[in-house]
Design a protein around this motif. Structure first.
Motif, PDB file in Angstrom:
ATOM      1  N   PRO A   3      36.934  16.645  42.527  1.00 20.06           N
ATOM      2  CA  PRO A   3      37.626  17.902  42.303  1.00 20.06           C
ATOM      3  C   PRO A   3      36.922  18.854  41.338  1.00 20.06           C
ATOM      4  CG  PRO A   3      38.643  16.201  41.001  1.00 20.06           C
ATOM      5  CD  PRO A   3      37.551  15.545  41.806  1.00 20.06           C
ATOM      6  N   ILE A   4      35.753  18.500  40.847  1.00 23.07           N
ATOM      7  CA  ILE A   4      35.075  19.363  39.880  1.00 23.07           C
ATOM      8  C   ILE A   4      34.749  20.701  40.536  1.00 23.07           C
ATOM      9  CG2 ILE A   4      32.988  19.644  38.485  1.00 23.07           C
ATOM     10  CD1 ILE A   4      33.075  16.652  37.995  1.00 23.07           C
ATOM     11  N   GLY A   5      35.171  21.748  39.859  1.00 18.84           N
ATOM     12  CA  GLY A   5      34.937  23.100  40.354  1.00 18.84           C
ATOM     13  C   GLY A   5      35.938  23.547  41.410  1.00 18.84           C
ATOM     14  N   ALA A   6      36.883  22.690  41.745  1.00 21.97           N
ATOM     15  CA  ALA A   6      37.872  23.015  42.774  1.00 21.97           C
ATOM     16  C   ALA A   6      39.094  23.672  42.123  1.00 21.97           C
ATOM     17  CB  ALA A   6      38.289  21.753  43.514  1.00 21.97           C
ATOM     18  N   PRO A   7      39.930  24.312  42.935  1.00 24.10           N
ATOM     19  CA  PRO A   7      41.127  24.956  42.389  1.00 24.10           C
ATOM     20  C   PRO A   7      42.143  23.934  41.851  1.00 24.10           C
ATOM     21  CG  PRO A   7      40.889  25.410  44.755  1.00 24.10           C
ATOM     22  CD  PRO A   7      39.754  24.564  44.346  1.00 24.10           C
ATOM     23  N   THR A   8      43.135  24.426  41.132  1.00 24.63           N
ATOM     24  CA  THR A   8      44.155  23.595  40.507  1.00 24.63           C
ATOM     25  C   THR A   8      44.881  22.715  41.513  1.00 24.63           C
ATOM     26  OG1 THR A   8      44.471  25.296  38.829  1.00 24.63           O
ATOM     27  CG2 THR A   8      46.195  23.662  39.031  1.00 24.63           C
ATOM     28  N   GLU A   9      45.144  23.224  42.698  1.00 26.14           N
ATOM     29  CA  GLU A   9      45.853  22.445  43.713  1.00 26.14           C
ATOM     30  C   GLU A   9      45.091  21.171  44.071  1.00 26.14           C
ATOM     31  OE1 GLU A   9      44.974  25.760  44.374  1.00 26.14           O
ATOM     32  OE2 GLU A   9      46.874  26.506  43.569  1.00 26.14           O
ATOM     33  N   VAL A  10      43.772  21.283  44.120  1.00 22.84           N
ATOM     34  CA  VAL A  10      42.942  20.118  44.448  1.00 22.84           C
ATOM     35  C   VAL A  10      43.015  19.100  43.309  1.00 22.84           C
ATOM     36  CG1 VAL A  10      40.585  19.352  44.933  1.00 22.84           C
ATOM     37  CG2 VAL A  10      41.433  21.480  45.923  1.00 22.84           C
ATOM     38  N   TRP A  11      42.988  19.580  42.066  1.00 26.66           N
ATOM     39  CA  TRP A  11      43.117  18.683  40.920  1.00 26.66           C
ATOM     40  C   TRP A  11      44.462  17.981  40.936  1.00 26.66           C
ATOM     41  CZ3 TRP A  11      39.922  16.527  37.624  1.00 26.66           C
ATOM     42  CH2 TRP A  11      38.672  17.090  37.422  1.00 26.66           C
ATOM     43  N   ASP A  12      45.518  18.724  41.243  1.00 31.54           N
ATOM     44  CA  ASP A  12      46.856  18.129  41.299  1.00 31.54           C
ATOM     45  C   ASP A  12      46.904  17.001  42.324  1.00 31.54           C
ATOM     46  OD1 ASP A  12      47.711  19.884  39.357  1.00 31.54           O
ATOM     47  OD2 ASP A  12      48.649  21.285  40.772  1.00 31.54           O
ATOM     48  N   GLU A  13      46.345  17.231  43.487  1.00 30.57           N
ATOM     49  CA  GLU A  13      46.330  16.204  44.534  1.00 30.57           C
ATOM     50  C   GLU A  13      45.481  15.005  44.106  1.00 30.57           C
ATOM     51  OE1 GLU A  13      45.063  15.542  49.188  1.00 30.57           O
ATOM     52  OE2 GLU A  13      45.042  17.566  48.357  1.00 30.57           O
ATOM     53  N   PHE A  14      44.352  15.287  43.477  1.00 31.01           N
ATOM     54  CA  PHE A  14      43.484  14.226  42.985  1.00 31.01           C
ATOM     55  C   PHE A  14      44.221  13.353  41.971  1.00 31.01           C
ATOM     56  CE2 PHE A  14      40.520  12.742  39.697  1.00 31.01           C
ATOM     57  CZ  PHE A  14      39.652  11.978  40.468  1.00 31.01           C
ATOM     58  N   GLU A  15      44.924  13.978  41.034  1.00 34.69           N
ATOM     59  CA  GLU A  15      45.659  13.233  40.023  1.00 34.69           C
ATOM     60  C   GLU A  15      46.791  12.416  40.653  1.00 34.69           C
ATOM     61  OE1 GLU A  15      46.852  16.065  37.077  1.00 34.69           O
ATOM     62  OE2 GLU A  15      44.835  16.207  36.241  1.00 34.69           O
ATOM     63  N   ARG A  16      47.484  12.983  41.616  1.00 30.86           N
ATOM     64  CA  ARG A  16      48.548  12.254  42.309  1.00 30.86           C
ATOM     65  C   ARG A  16      47.994  11.007  42.988  1.00 30.86           C
ATOM     66  NH1 ARG A  16      50.647  17.015  43.571  1.00 30.86           N
ATOM     67  NH2 ARG A  16      49.539  17.180  45.522  1.00 30.86           N
ATOM     68  N   ASN A  17      46.880  11.184  43.680  1.00 31.34           N
ATOM     69  CA  ASN A  17      46.256  10.052  44.371  1.00 31.34           C
ATOM     70  C   ASN A  17      45.789   8.982  43.379  1.00 31.34           C
ATOM     71  OD1 ASN A  17      46.657  11.182  46.882  1.00 31.34           O
ATOM     72  ND2 ASN A  17      44.653  12.145  46.942  1.00 31.34           N
ATOM     73  N   ALA A  18      45.235   9.415  42.255  1.00 26.48           N
ATOM     74  CA  ALA A  18      44.755   8.466  41.246  1.00 26.48           C
ATOM     75  C   ALA A  18      45.920   7.672  40.659  1.00 26.48           C
ATOM     76  CB  ALA A  18      43.999   9.199  40.145  1.00 26.48           C
ATOM     77  N   VAL A  19      47.009   8.357  40.369  1.00 22.87           N
ATOM     78  CA  VAL A  19      48.186   7.679  39.809  1.00 22.87           C
ATOM     79  C   VAL A  19      48.757   6.687  40.822  1.00 22.87           C
ATOM     80  CG1 VAL A  19      50.580   8.024  39.067  1.00 22.87           C
ATOM     81  CG2 VAL A  19      48.778   9.491  38.164  1.00 22.87           C
ATOM     82  N   GLU A  20      48.848   7.070  42.066  1.00 21.79           N
ATOM     83  CA  GLU A  20      49.356   6.162  43.102  1.00 21.79           C
ATOM     84  C   GLU A  20      48.461   4.929  43.233  1.00 21.79           C
ATOM     85  OE1 GLU A  20      49.722   8.401  46.703  1.00 21.79           O
ATOM     86  OE2 GLU A  20      51.395   9.599  45.939  1.00 21.79           O
ATOM     87  N   ALA A  21      47.157   5.136  43.156  1.00 22.79           N
ATOM     88  CA  ALA A  21      46.227   4.015  43.266  1.00 22.79           C
ATOM     89  C   ALA A  21      46.408   3.044  42.105  1.00 22.79           C
ATOM     90  CB  ALA A  21      44.787   4.529  43.315  1.00 22.79           C
ATOM     91  N   VAL A  22      46.509   3.569  40.899  1.00 20.66           N
ATOM     92  CA  VAL A  22      46.683   2.706  39.727  1.00 20.66           C
ATOM     93  C   VAL A  22      48.019   1.980  39.796  1.00 20.66           C
ATOM     94  CG1 VAL A  22      46.963   2.694  37.215  1.00 20.66           C
ATOM     95  CG2 VAL A  22      45.132   4.029  38.267  1.00 20.66           C
ATOM     96  N   GLU A  23      49.073   2.669  40.192  1.00 24.06           N
ATOM     97  CA  GLU A  23      50.381   2.025  40.316  1.00 24.06           C
ATOM     98  C   GLU A  23      50.336   0.879  41.342  1.00 24.06           C
ATOM     99  OE1 GLU A  23      53.000   5.273  41.223  1.00 24.06           O
ATOM    100  OE2 GLU A  23      53.393   5.663  39.103  1.00 24.06           O
ATOM    101  N   GLY A  24      49.629   1.078  42.425  1.00 25.52           N
ATOM    102  CA  GLY A  24      49.486   0.017  43.426  1.00 25.52           C
ATOM    103  C   GLY A  24      48.738  -1.183  42.883  1.00 25.52           C
ATOM    104  N   ILE A  25      47.682  -0.930  42.148  1.00 22.36           N
ATOM    105  CA  ILE A  25      46.902  -2.020  41.557  1.00 22.36           C
ATOM    106  C   ILE A  25      47.751  -2.793  40.554  1.00 22.36           C
ATOM    107  CG2 ILE A  25      44.954  -2.530  40.014  1.00 22.36           C
ATOM    108  CD1 ILE A  25      43.537  -0.108  41.426  1.00 22.36           C
ATOM    109  N   VAL A  26      48.462  -2.072  39.702  1.00 17.76           N
ATOM    110  CA  VAL A  26      49.308  -2.732  38.702  1.00 17.76           C
ATOM    111  C   VAL A  26      50.403  -3.550  39.387  1.00 17.76           C
ATOM    112  CG1 VAL A  26      51.002  -2.310  36.865  1.00 17.76           C
ATOM    113  CG2 VAL A  26      48.829  -1.081  36.873  1.00 17.76           C
ATOM    114  N   HIS A  27      51.014  -3.003  40.408  1.00 14.66           N
ATOM    115  CA  HIS A  27      52.068  -3.706  41.129  1.00 14.66           C
ATOM    116  C   HIS A  27      51.558  -5.040  41.668  1.00 14.66           C
ATOM    117  CE1 HIS A  27      55.405  -4.438  43.863  1.00 14.66           C
ATOM    118  NE2 HIS A  27      54.530  -4.587  44.834  1.00 14.66           N
ATOM    119  N   HIS A  28      50.392  -5.037  42.270  1.00 14.62           N
ATOM    120  CA  HIS A  28      49.848  -6.272  42.840  1.00 14.62           C
ATOM    121  C   HIS A  28      49.325  -7.213  41.760  1.00 14.62           C
ATOM    122  CE1 HIS A  28      50.509  -5.258  46.984  1.00 14.62           C
ATOM    123  NE2 HIS A  28      50.027  -4.062  46.756  1.00 14.62           N
TER     124      HIS A  28
END
Length: 66
Positions: A3-28
């Motif tokens: 997302p470097i250099g991308a608009p805020t919407e792209v950063w928001d989606e990137f952060e959402r995906n990162a949080v979901e990934a970490v939550e999945g890893i922690v759950h397992h």
């Protein structure tokens, strides 16, 4: 996705995906650490030579079947 250099919407989606990934890893990981559903107890690391030797002895001993 980088997302470097991308608009805020792209950063928001990137952060959402990162949080979901970490939550999945922690759950397992939690399921692996406590397969019986009981609260896992994590012992503090050894602090003295005696504690290190005792911990090493446990690691080197043959495992009993579960």
């Amino acid at each position: 996705m980088d997302p470097i250099g991308a608009p805020t919407e792209v950063w928001d989606e990137f952060e959402r995906n990162a949080v979901e990934a970490v939550e999945g890893i922690v759950h397992h990981a939690v399921r692996l650490l406590r397969p019986s559903g009981q609260t896992a107890r994590i012992d503090p690391p050894p602090q003295t030579r005696r504690e290190w030797r005792a911990a090493r002895t446990l690691l080197d001993s043959p495992q009993t079947p579960r």
